[in-house]
Design a protein around this motif. Structure first.
Motif, mmCIF file in Angstrom:
data_model
loop_
_atom_site.group_PDB
_atom_site.id
_atom_site.type_symbol
_atom_site.label_atom_id
_atom_site.label_comp_id
_atom_site.label_asym_id
_atom_site.label_seq_id
_atom_site.Cartn_x
_atom_site.Cartn_y
_atom_site.Cartn_z
ATOM 1 N N LEU A 18 34.448 53.669 51.916
ATOM 2 C CA LEU A 18 35.224 53.537 50.679
ATOM 3 C C LEU A 18 36.332 54.586 50.616
ATOM 4 N N SER A 19 36.034 55.805 51.035
ATOM 5 C CA SER A 19 37.050 56.859 51.038
ATOM 6 C C SER A 19 38.185 56.525 51.999
ATOM 7 N N ALA A 20 37.851 55.978 53.155
ATOM 8 C CA ALA A 20 38.882 55.609 54.129
ATOM 9 C C ALA A 20 39.761 54.485 53.591
ATOM 10 N N VAL A 21 39.163 53.515 52.913
ATOM 11 C CA VAL A 21 39.949 52.419 52.317
ATOM 12 C C VAL A 21 40.896 52.984 51.265
ATOM 13 N N MET A 22 40.388 53.886 50.425
ATOM 14 C CA MET A 22 41.239 54.489 49.393
ATOM 15 C C MET A 22 42.353 55.319 50.023
ATOM 16 N N ALA A 27 48.107 55.993 51.387
ATOM 17 C CA ALA A 27 49.117 56.177 52.440
ATOM 18 C C ALA A 27 50.053 54.975 52.504
ATOM 19 N N SER A 28 49.518 53.776 52.340
ATOM 20 C CA SER A 28 50.345 52.562 52.359
ATOM 21 C C SER A 28 51.312 52.556 51.193
ATOM 22 N N ALA A 29 50.829 52.937 50.032
ATOM 23 C CA ALA A 29 51.697 52.987 48.852
ATOM 24 C C ALA A 29 52.842 53.972 49.087
ATOM 25 N N ARG A 30 52.513 55.171 49.579
ATOM 26 C CA ARG A 30 53.563 56.170 49.846
ATOM 27 C C ARG A 30 54.580 55.646 50.851
ATOM 28 N N ALA A 31 54.089 54.957 51.879
ATOM 29 C CA ALA A 31 54.991 54.423 52.906
ATOM 30 C C ALA A 31 55.927 53.361 52.338
ATOM 31 N N CYS A 32 55.531 52.739 51.227
ATOM 32 C CA CYS A 32 56.376 51.733 50.559
ATOM 33 C C CYS A 32 57.109 52.325 49.360
ATOM 34 N N ASP A 33 57.099 53.651 49.242
ATOM 35 C CA ASP A 33 57.737 54.350 48.120
ATOM 36 C C ASP A 33 57.173 53.921 46.769
ATOM 37 N N LEU A 34 55.873 53.751 46.727
ATOM 38 C CA LEU A 34 55.171 53.398 45.495
ATOM 39 C C LEU A 34 54.052 54.390 45.248
ATOM 40 N N GLY A 35 53.584 54.433 44.011
ATOM 41 C CA GLY A 35 52.352 55.138 43.711
ATOM 42 C C GLY A 35 51.176 54.229 44.053
ATOM 43 N N ALA A 36 50.029 54.822 44.272
ATOM 44 C CA ALA A 36 48.850 54.037 44.639
ATOM 45 C C ALA A 36 48.493 53.022 43.557
ATOM 46 N N THR A 37 48.603 53.417 42.290
ATOM 47 C CA THR A 37 48.283 52.495 41.200
ATOM 48 C C THR A 37 49.278 51.349 41.163
ATOM 49 N N ASP A 38 50.539 51.611 41.486
ATOM 50 C CA ASP A 38 51.553 50.559 41.497
ATOM 51 C C ASP A 38 51.214 49.509 42.559
ATOM 52 N N LEU A 39 50.869 49.960 43.761
ATOM 53 C CA LEU A 39 50.514 49.025 44.825
ATOM 54 C C LEU A 39 49.233 48.270 44.468
ATOM 55 N N TYR A 40 48.294 48.966 43.882
ATOM 56 C CA TYR A 40 47.043 48.337 43.447
ATOM 57 C C TYR A 40 47.334 47.246 42.415
ATOM 58 N N ALA A 41 48.202 47.526 41.453
ATOM 59 C CA ALA A 41 48.554 46.543 40.426
ATOM 60 C C ALA A 41 49.265 45.340 41.052
ATOM 61 N N LEU A 42 50.149 45.576 42.000
ATOM 62 C CA LEU A 42 50.817 44.462 42.679
ATOM 63 C C LEU A 42 49.807 43.586 43.402
ATOM 64 N N GLU A 55 45.471 42.491 30.150
ATOM 65 C CA GLU A 55 44.609 42.121 31.278
ATOM 66 C C GLU A 55 44.888 43.006 32.486
ATOM 67 N N LEU A 56 46.164 43.256 32.741
ATOM 68 C CA LEU A 56 46.519 44.119 33.872
ATOM 69 C C LEU A 56 45.976 45.524 33.648
ATOM 70 N N GLY A 57 46.096 46.021 32.426
ATOM 71 C CA GLY A 57 45.545 47.335 32.111
ATOM 72 C C GLY A 57 44.045 47.383 32.337
ATOM 73 N N ALA A 58 43.337 46.350 31.891
ATOM 74 C CA ALA A 58 41.882 46.322 32.084
ATOM 75 C C ALA A 58 41.528 46.290 33.567
ATOM 76 N N ARG A 59 42.278 45.521 34.344
ATOM 77 C CA ARG A 59 41.963 45.404 35.775
ATOM 78 C C ARG A 59 42.334 46.641 36.573
ATOM 79 N N THR A 60 43.303 47.405 36.082
ATOM 80 C CA THR A 60 43.681 48.639 36.779
ATOM 81 C C THR A 60 42.951 49.852 36.221
ATOM 82 N N GLY A 61 42.317 49.683 35.053
ATOM 83 C CA GLY A 61 41.624 50.794 34.424
ATOM 84 C C GLY A 61 42.546 51.697 33.624
ATOM 85 N N LEU A 62 43.745 51.207 33.309
ATOM 86 C CA LEU A 62 44.714 52.014 32.571
ATOM 87 C C LEU A 62 44.691 51.665 31.084
#
Length: 155
Positions: A18-22, A27-42, A55-62
């Motif tokens: 799980l830590s490796a996936v996170m 790292a993928s988000a940074r490589a795309c010039d995004l925050g991790a939460t932004d990539l997760y939301a996309l 709904e998006l807030g509930a699914r992202t935990g925000l």
């Protein structure tokens, strides 16, 4: 074949996974010039389709404020748009309209390596793995919902 005494702790292996996936997600988000939460939301929007900001807030935990800022960032970047809900024009939905152009390139090395790993399993083993993924994803969603329903401790 390892004996139970020689087998590494299953919980530790799972937590390392799980830590490796996170880590890869960040790292993928940074490589795309995004925050991790932004990539997760996309990813959520690509998988589930258009949804309300709530709904998006509930699914992202925000909470509401951070969700609004998240949508603002994604909209400015051209990845989502706000649109009136066809069923209730008082509501707004968030629709995915694009994704980072370099996302496939960024994800390719991990996808290739995971594909090679999966290629070493029999069809029956793959059935078990994918059954696990589907059932575990549901279990995590239900556990997250239960945590949200119970609220957070303020003390």
């Amino acid at each position: 074949m390892s004996t139970p005494a020689m087998r590494p702790d299953a919980s530790q292996i799972y937590r390392q996974y799980l830590s490796a996936v996170m880590l890869h997600g960040h790292a993928s988000a940074r490589a795309c010039d995004l925050g991790a939460t932004d990539l997760y939301a996309l990813n959520i929007l690509q998988l589930a389709g258009a949804m309300t900001p709530g709904e998006l807030g509930a699914r992202t935990g925000l909470t509401t404020g951070p969700t609004t800022r998240l949508i603002d960032r994604l909209e400015r970047a051209g990845y989502v748009r706000r649109a009136p809900d066809r069923g209730d024009r008082r509501k707004v939905i968030v629709e995915p309209v694009s994704r980072p152009a370099d996302l496939d390139h960024v994800m390719a090395p991990a996808r290739q390596k995971i594909g090679e790993i999966l290629g070493g399993y029999s069809p029956e083993q793959l059935d078990v793995l994918f059954d696990y993924f589907a059932r575990a994803a549901q279990a995590y969603r239900e556990a997250a919902e239960q945590l949200r329903a119970n609220g957070t401790a303020d003390s």
